[in-house]
Structures are given as C-alpha cells and as structure tokens.
Design a protein around this motif. Sequence first.
Motif, mmCIF file in Angstrom:
data_model
loop_
_atom_site.group_PDB
_atom_site.id
_atom_site.type_symbol
_atom_site.label_atom_id
_atom_site.label_comp_id
_atom_site.label_asym_id
_atom_site.label_seq_id
_atom_site.Cartn_x
_atom_site.Cartn_y
_atom_site.Cartn_z
ATOM 1 N N GLY A 60 0.788 -1.225 0.000
ATOM 2 C CA GLY A 60 0.000 0.000 0.000
ATOM 3 C C GLY A 60 0.821 1.276 0.000
ATOM 4 N N ARG A 61 2.110 1.172 -0.234
ATOM 5 C CA ARG A 61 2.971 2.355 -0.247
ATOM 6 C C ARG A 61 3.047 3.024 -1.609
ATOM 7 N N LEU A 62 2.545 2.362 -2.632
ATOM 8 C CA LEU A 62 2.513 2.912 -3.990
ATOM 9 C C LEU A 62 1.105 2.773 -4.541
ATOM 10 N N ASN A 63 0.637 3.802 -5.218
ATOM 11 C CA ASN A 63 -0.645 3.663 -5.909
ATOM 12 C C ASN A 63 -0.395 3.022 -7.271
ATOM 13 N N SER A 64 -1.440 2.712 -7.979
ATOM 14 C CA SER A 64 -1.280 1.994 -9.254
ATOM 15 C C SER A 64 -0.524 2.822 -10.287
ATOM 16 N N GLY A 65 -0.753 4.129 -10.306
ATOM 17 C CA GLY A 65 -0.048 4.982 -11.268
ATOM 18 C C GLY A 65 1.450 5.002 -11.032
ATOM 19 N N ASP A 66 1.846 5.166 -9.767
ATOM 20 C CA ASP A 66 3.278 5.172 -9.458
ATOM 21 C C ASP A 66 3.909 3.808 -9.703
ATOM 22 N N THR A 67 3.160 2.752 -9.416
ATOM 23 C CA THR A 67 3.665 1.402 -9.678
ATOM 24 C C THR A 67 3.946 1.221 -11.162
ATOM 25 N N LEU A 68 3.006 1.636 -12.001
ATOM 26 C CA LEU A 68 3.207 1.523 -13.451
ATOM 27 C C LEU A 68 4.353 2.411 -13.936
ATOM 28 N N ARG A 69 4.478 3.595 -13.372
ATOM 29 C CA ARG A 69 5.582 4.480 -13.748
ATOM 30 C C ARG A 69 6.926 3.843 -13.417
ATOM 31 N N LEU A 70 7.036 3.303 -12.207
ATOM 32 C CA LEU A 70 8.300 2.706 -11.788
ATOM 33 C C LEU A 70 8.634 1.465 -12.603
ATOM 34 N N LEU A 71 7.646 0.631 -12.875
ATOM 35 C CA LEU A 71 7.899 -0.563 -13.689
ATOM 36 C C LEU A 71 8.184 -0.197 -15.135
ATOM 37 N N GLY A 72 7.445 0.761 -15.668
ATOM 38 C CA GLY A 72 7.671 1.197 -17.051
ATOM 39 C C GLY A 72 9.039 1.826 -17.239
ATOM 40 N N ALA A 73 9.497 2.552 -16.239
ATOM 41 C CA ALA A 73 10.814 3.193 -16.326
ATOM 42 C C ALA A 73 11.932 2.162 -16.455
ATOM 43 N N ALA A 74 11.713 0.980 -15.928
ATOM 44 C CA ALA A 74 12.732 -0.068 -16.011
ATOM 45 C C ALA A 74 12.893 -0.591 -17.430
ATOM 46 N N LEU A 75 11.948 -0.287 -18.288
ATOM 47 C CA LEU A 75 12.009 -0.775 -19.672
ATOM 48 C C LEU A 75 12.655 0.226 -20.625
ATOM 49 N N VAL A 76 12.929 1.427 -20.140
ATOM 50 C CA VAL A 76 13.412 2.517 -20.987
ATOM 51 C C VAL A 76 14.816 2.923 -20.538
ATOM 52 N N PRO A 77 15.761 3.022 -21.473
ATOM 53 C CA PRO A 77 17.064 3.552 -21.075
ATOM 54 C C PRO A 77 16.896 4.952 -20.480
ATOM 55 N N LEU A 78 17.562 5.218 -19.411
ATOM 56 C CA LEU A 78 17.483 6.468 -18.650
ATOM 57 C C LEU A 78 16.141 6.652 -17.954
ATOM 58 N N GLY A 79 15.305 5.623 -17.970
ATOM 59 C CA GLY A 79 14.013 5.701 -17.297
ATOM 60 C C GLY A 79 14.153 5.892 -15.802
ATOM 61 N N PHE A 80 15.228 5.349 -15.234
ATOM 62 C CA PHE A 80 15.445 5.501 -13.795
ATOM 63 C C PHE A 80 15.626 6.965 -13.411
ATOM 64 N N LEU A 81 16.025 7.804 -14.345
ATOM 65 C CA LEU A 81 16.135 9.236 -14.070
ATOM 66 C C LEU A 81 14.782 9.928 -14.149
ATOM 67 N N MET A 82 13.878 9.375 -14.944
ATOM 68 C CA MET A 82 12.572 9.999 -15.142
ATOM 69 C C MET A 82 11.618 9.771 -13.978
ATOM 70 N N VAL A 83 11.911 8.841 -13.094
ATOM 71 C CA VAL A 83 11.000 8.549 -11.984
ATOM 72 C C VAL A 83 11.456 9.190 -10.678
ATOM 73 N N ARG A 84 12.402 10.075 -10.752
ATOM 74 C CA ARG A 84 12.852 10.769 -9.544
ATOM 75 C C ARG A 84 11.696 11.467 -8.847
ATOM 76 N N GLY A 85 10.753 11.973 -9.634
ATOM 77 C CA GLY A 85 9.603 12.654 -9.052
ATOM 78 C C GLY A 85 8.748 11.752 -8.180
ATOM 79 N N VAL A 86 8.641 10.489 -8.552
ATOM 80 C CA VAL A 86 7.867 9.540 -7.744
ATOM 81 C C VAL A 86 8.506 9.403 -6.371
ATOM 82 N N PHE A 87 9.825 9.223 -6.345
ATOM 83 C CA PHE A 87 10.518 9.079 -5.068
ATOM 84 C C PHE A 87 10.435 10.365 -4.249
ATOM 85 N N ARG A 88 10.584 11.492 -4.916
ATOM 86 C CA ARG A 88 10.548 12.771 -4.210
ATOM 87 C C ARG A 88 9.159 13.038 -3.646
ATOM 88 N N ARG A 89 8.138 12.798 -4.445
ATOM 89 C CA ARG A 89 6.758 13.058 -4.020
ATOM 90 C C ARG A 89 6.318 12.090 -2.922
#
Length: 95
Positions: A60-89
């Motif tokens: 319950g620490r992640l909602n479905s949108g953030d879960t999809l963002r984090l998993l989707g970022a793993a499929l994209v080169p440099l995606g780990f940089l694009m999800v910084r907002g999820v961790f910050r928020r």
Amino acid sequence: MRRLRLASWAEGATLLALLLVAVPLKRLAGWPEAVSVVGPLHGAAFVVYSLMVLQQALAGRLNSGDTLRLLGAALVPLGFLMVRGVFRRRWGCND
C-alpha cells in the motif's frame, strides 16, 4: 525507500552498461563474453527491482499509477532518471 531507489539506479546502470558497453563490444570488437556477463547482471537487477516495486505496491505504499511508472521506467534507457519525481513526491527523497 532508499533500497528501492538504489535498486532503481542499479537496474538503470546495468541497462546502460549492457546497451552502451557490452553490446558494442560484442558487435564491434567481436567479444560476446561482455554480453554474457552484463546481460545476466542486468536481468537479476531488473527482477529484484521489479519485485521490490511490487512489494511496495502490495504493502500500500505505492498507488497503481506510481507502480506503473516505476515498472515502465525499467524498460526505458534512462528511465530511472525519469521517476525521480515519484521518489521525491512519495518519500521526500532527493538525489
């Protein structure tokens, strides 16, 4: 959350190493062993990261949108940089 963020960076770094170092060594230098080493490392990092994201979602620490963002970022080169907002928020993490 620090472990999840570190896992995100590890997954992203191994993907970049695979794409920018190991594959060119295989294709341009004829050294397929690079992919044989880095490929499984990236695969393991991807699986561990994905399981950690799912664990946080099920807890319950992640909602479905953030879960999809984090998993989707793993499929994209440099995606780990694009999800910084999820961790910050979510957890106030700053890089």
